[in-house]
Design a protein around this motif. Structure first.
Motif, PDB file in Angstrom:
ATOM      1  N   GLU A  39       8.658  54.117  20.752  1.00 31.72           N
ATOM      2  CA  GLU A  39       9.588  54.030  21.880  1.00 31.72           C
ATOM      3  C   GLU A  39       9.187  54.939  23.043  1.00 31.72           C
ATOM      4  OE1 GLU A  39      14.186  52.885  21.945  1.00 31.72           O
ATOM      5  OE2 GLU A  39      13.780  54.840  21.041  1.00 31.72           O
ATOM      6  N   GLY A  43       8.558  53.446  26.561  1.00 34.30           N
ATOM      7  CA  GLY A  43       9.369  53.909  27.685  1.00 34.30           C
ATOM      8  C   GLY A  43       8.523  54.365  28.851  1.00 34.30           C
ATOM      9  N   LEU A  51      15.293  53.051  28.251  1.00 36.37           N
ATOM     10  CA  LEU A  51      14.410  53.135  27.094  1.00 36.37           C
ATOM     11  C   LEU A  51      13.981  54.582  26.841  1.00 36.37           C
ATOM     12  CD1 LEU A  51      13.320  51.081  25.088  1.00 36.37           C
ATOM     13  CD2 LEU A  51      11.263  50.878  26.462  1.00 36.37           C
ATOM     14  N   MET A 128      10.052  46.445  28.056  1.00 31.59           N
ATOM     15  CA  MET A 128      11.338  47.096  27.809  1.00 31.59           C
ATOM     16  C   MET A 128      12.167  46.308  26.792  1.00 31.59           C
ATOM     17  SD  MET A 128      14.238  47.700  30.734  1.00 31.59           S
ATOM     18  CE  MET A 128      15.925  48.182  30.363  1.00 31.59           C
ATOM     19  N   ALA A 132      13.034  47.438  22.863  1.00 28.81           N
ATOM     20  CA  ALA A 132      14.465  47.561  22.577  1.00 28.81           C
ATOM     21  C   ALA A 132      14.885  46.655  21.420  1.00 28.81           C
ATOM     22  CB  ALA A 132      15.276  47.233  23.819  1.00 28.81           C
ATOM     23  N   SER A 172      20.144  50.720  21.927  1.00 33.18           N
ATOM     24  CA  SER A 172      19.283  49.537  21.877  1.00 33.18           C
ATOM     25  C   SER A 172      19.985  48.321  22.481  1.00 33.18           C
ATOM     26  CB  SER A 172      18.882  49.241  20.428  1.00 33.18           C
ATOM     27  OG  SER A 172      18.118  50.304  19.892  1.00 33.18           O
ATOM     28  N   VAL A 175      20.013  48.827  26.245  1.00 32.50           N
ATOM     29  CA  VAL A 175      18.708  48.585  26.868  1.00 32.50           C
ATOM     30  C   VAL A 175      18.450  47.085  26.991  1.00 32.50           C
ATOM     31  CG1 VAL A 175      16.218  48.876  26.633  1.00 32.50           C
ATOM     32  CG2 VAL A 175      17.734  50.767  26.069  1.00 32.50           C
TER      33      VAL A 175
END
Length: 314
Positions: A39, A43, A51, A128, A132, A172, A175
């Motif tokens: 992640e 991100g 994120l 993204m 997610a 999550s 996002v």
């Protein structure tokens, strides 16, 4: 009678063996560490605050789980002549630090969210959304695992870890919602806005853990006990005239201690009174660690309290 320098006999071990919690936390820690790396990279590459805020929360999860694991292992250590209650309280200290970490992270997300609302930035929606979605699946699995563990064993650390992952699960979802909204509207404002909502939820979870752990650290009476009712029950034990200096606190979750001073009738065996009180506390309240001091108001000075008691009995 033979005397020893240090008698370490305890009718309670002052230890806490929680194999289910230990196994659960190990599984959770390994999966969390792996996905945290994924992640963070995702991100940074996608430039998504939502994120990145979720990855920051995941870093706190790794730290929190590490503290929780340490607490569980510390809780299995036997008492010593210095730490006579063992190391059970470390569980509460770790929980307090976990809750504090949640609150600090939530504040950091809010600050960065405000900054990005003022200065909007582009994000890579496809990356993204992919990261997610993977995160959502991982967090659903971990939330279920931790939730089942809390039903089998009471552990404040596992509860705090559960709150971390409930926050992650919502992160999550947030996002994914943010990516979809940006895709259909073109407004990048949704990214920091949703991250701030996530931060608010994380803060509430952290506050709850801080409040619960602080209550234990301050040695307040656990919520499930009514001290006035316990006092009345102790006073009803045969031979007991009065109950005072009554204290009840939690050393850790499911480990309670009680101390009390009692005036007893002169014609009754004090050991029988202690036996009756201990039996009552264990059977009715589940309190197995108690210290009862037998007293006489004419022998031991109790100030105005003792004088008033003697006047009433005269």
């Amino acid at each position: 009678m033979k005397h020893v320098k240090y008698a370490d006999y305890h009718h309670l071990d002052h230890v806490k063996e929680q194999q289910k919690s230990k196994k659960t936390l190990w599984i959770t820690l390994i999966l969390t560490l792996f996905f945290t790396i994924v992640e963070i990279v995702g991100g940074l590459l996608s430039n998504s605050l939502a994120l990145l805020s979720d990855s920051a929360h995941m870093i706190s999860d790794v730290i929190a789980l590490g503290l929780s694991m340490t607490a569980i292992y510390m809780a299995t250590r036997k008492p010593t002549k210095k730490y006579t209650f063992g190391f059970l309280r470390f569980e509460i200290i770790a929980s307090f630090l976990n809750g504090l970490a949640l609150a600090v992270i939530a504040i950091g997300i809010a600050i960065e969210g405000i900054n990005r609302m003022i200065h909007p930035q582009d994000v890579d929606l496809q990356l993204m959304l992919t990261i997610a979605s993977i995160g959502l699946i991982v967090n659903i699995v971990l939330t279920i695992v931790l939730s089942r563990s809390t039903k089998e064993e009471d552990n404040l650390n596992v509860k705090s870890a559960l709150w971390h992952f409930i926050g992650d699960l919502l992160s999550s979802v947030g996002v994914i919602a943010s990516a979809i909204l940006i895709y259909f509207t073109g407004y990048y404002l949704f990214d920091p806005l949703i991250s701030m909502v996530i931060g608010g939820i994380i803060f509430m979870g952290g506050f709850k853990i801080i409040r619960e752990s602080l209550a234990v650290l301050m040695e307040s009476v656990p919520e499930q006990f009514d001290l006035d009712q316990i006092r009345a029950d102790l006073a009803s034990v045969e031979g007991v005239y009065d109950v005072h200096e009554l204290h009840l606190w939690a050393v850790s979750t499911e480990h309670y201690s009680l101390t009390a001073h009692v005036f007893v009738r002169e014609d009754i065996q004090p050991y029988c009174v202690i036996l009756g009180i201990n039996h009552l506390l264990k059977t009715k309240y589940g309190i197995e660690h108690s210290t009862i001091q037998i007293e006489h108001p004419m022998i031991l000075d109790h100030g105005e309290y003792g004088k008033q008691f003697l006047l009433q009995e005269a």
